[in-house]
Design a protein around this motif. Sequence first.
Motif, mmCIF file in Angstrom:
data_model
loop_
_atom_site.group_PDB
_atom_site.id
_atom_site.type_symbol
_atom_site.label_atom_id
_atom_site.label_comp_id
_atom_site.label_asym_id
_atom_site.label_seq_id
_atom_site.Cartn_x
_atom_site.Cartn_y
_atom_site.Cartn_z
ATOM 1 N N GLY A 165 0.813 -1.207 0.000
ATOM 2 C CA GLY A 165 0.000 0.000 0.000
ATOM 3 C C GLY A 165 0.853 1.266 0.000
ATOM 4 O O GLY A 165 0.391 2.326 -0.400
ATOM 5 N N HIS A 166 2.104 1.122 0.446
ATOM 6 C CA HIS A 166 2.963 2.301 0.543
ATOM 7 C C HIS A 166 4.116 2.280 -0.448
ATOM 8 O O HIS A 166 5.117 2.964 -0.265
ATOM 9 C CB HIS A 166 3.443 2.477 1.991
ATOM 10 C CG HIS A 166 2.280 2.594 2.912
ATOM 11 N ND1 HIS A 166 1.469 3.718 2.924
ATOM 12 C CD2 HIS A 166 1.720 1.705 3.755
ATOM 13 C CE1 HIS A 166 0.471 3.513 3.773
ATOM 14 N NE2 HIS A 166 0.603 2.305 4.278
ATOM 15 N N CYS A 176 -0.591 10.458 1.298
ATOM 16 C CA CYS A 176 -1.057 9.202 1.889
ATOM 17 C C CYS A 176 -1.071 9.344 3.408
ATOM 18 O O CYS A 176 -0.392 10.211 3.965
ATOM 19 C CB CYS A 176 -0.101 8.097 1.465
ATOM 20 S SG CYS A 176 -0.444 6.488 2.189
ATOM 21 N N CYS A 178 0.449 7.682 5.438
ATOM 22 C CA CYS A 178 1.797 7.431 5.980
ATOM 23 C C CYS A 178 2.661 8.686 5.912
ATOM 24 O O CYS A 178 3.777 8.703 6.420
ATOM 25 C CB CYS A 178 2.471 6.289 5.236
ATOM 26 S SG CYS A 178 3.024 6.724 3.575
ATOM 27 N N CYS A 183 1.384 7.064 -2.836
ATOM 28 C CA CYS A 183 1.459 5.630 -2.517
ATOM 29 C C CYS A 183 0.338 4.891 -3.258
ATOM 30 O O CYS A 183 -0.693 5.473 -3.594
ATOM 31 C CB CYS A 183 1.270 5.401 -1.024
ATOM 32 S SG CYS A 183 2.599 6.042 -0.015
HETATM 33 ZN ZN LIG Z 1 1.652 5.585 2.145
#
Ligand SMILES: [Zn+2]
Length: 318
Positions: A165-166, A176, A178, A183
């Motif tokens: 996912g990243h 994102c 994160c 991402c």
């Molecule tokens: Zn991410």
Amino acid sequence: MGRFVCGVDLGGTKISTGIVDESGKVIQSLKIPTNVEEGSDAVISRINMSIDKVLEMSNLKLHNLSGIGIGAPGPLDIEKGIVVYSANLPGWRDVPIANKIKEKYELPIRLNNDGNAAVLGEYLFGTGRGSKNFIYITISTGIGAGAVIDGKLFNGANSNALEVGHMTINTSGPKCGCGNHGCFEALASGTSIARRAQKMIDEGRETIILVQEKNAPVKAEYVFDAARNGDKVALEIIDTEAFYLGVGISNIINLFNPDKIALGGGVSTQMDMFYSKMMQTVTERTLRPNAAICEVVRAKLGNEIGIIGAASLILCDD
Ligand SMILES: [Zn+2]
């Protein structure tokens, strides 16, 4: 009596607990809210309560269980059975969840991240059977994944492998959760489908996406409903989704050379709407021998994958 295992799927909003037999069948299951704001001790007590309850519902005693598997959002330390921290479990820092549960149940306890647990479940009891190099990708509010390589679960150096996912798909893409930009999950999750739709509605594009649910926040499923009714804006959003899924999957196929990839999670239930466009992108962007050997299918286990995956952490010992 056969062998039974308890599987606990710990999420940020709900805890799903079930008793699973050795064929991967869920005998009884229970879903309760996590109430994460009550703190880790309270959440662990609720997990224990749910284990007692499913045992009772299944007419089983503790001695009938050969272990408890726990799938949780990471990062984790799986050797020590610790949740290091988690965006989905705010306030959790170095929580020794496995030992705390073991205090009550004198049984083998295994903790792993939910993506790793899910791929193991789908590999042992779902569409991954017979595959040797198998990837499971879940596409829902976020995007997660797990891999079985040469028939074994691939944890990575500290059990956080396949945080696909990243992986960066577009360096100047949307922000994102994160903190990074562009991402895979910021471009191809169910959340990003909804975000894209909201943007088009805000821009005044003509669409039926929100006809049924006026003033409610857009959900990915409304976009799919509208697309099924031929809505041009919705179809455009689904095409964009198909493209980014294709790019991400192509990266994964080039990296791991799997023979099968299964897609799970809410967005995958609409796979008929984006499969051909997604596969067109996969074909265009993947090294030919890698693409030729890899089948991309919908996962088989559906909503029960969290529980079956967690139970598989114990059942995989056979
Ligand atoms: Zn991410």
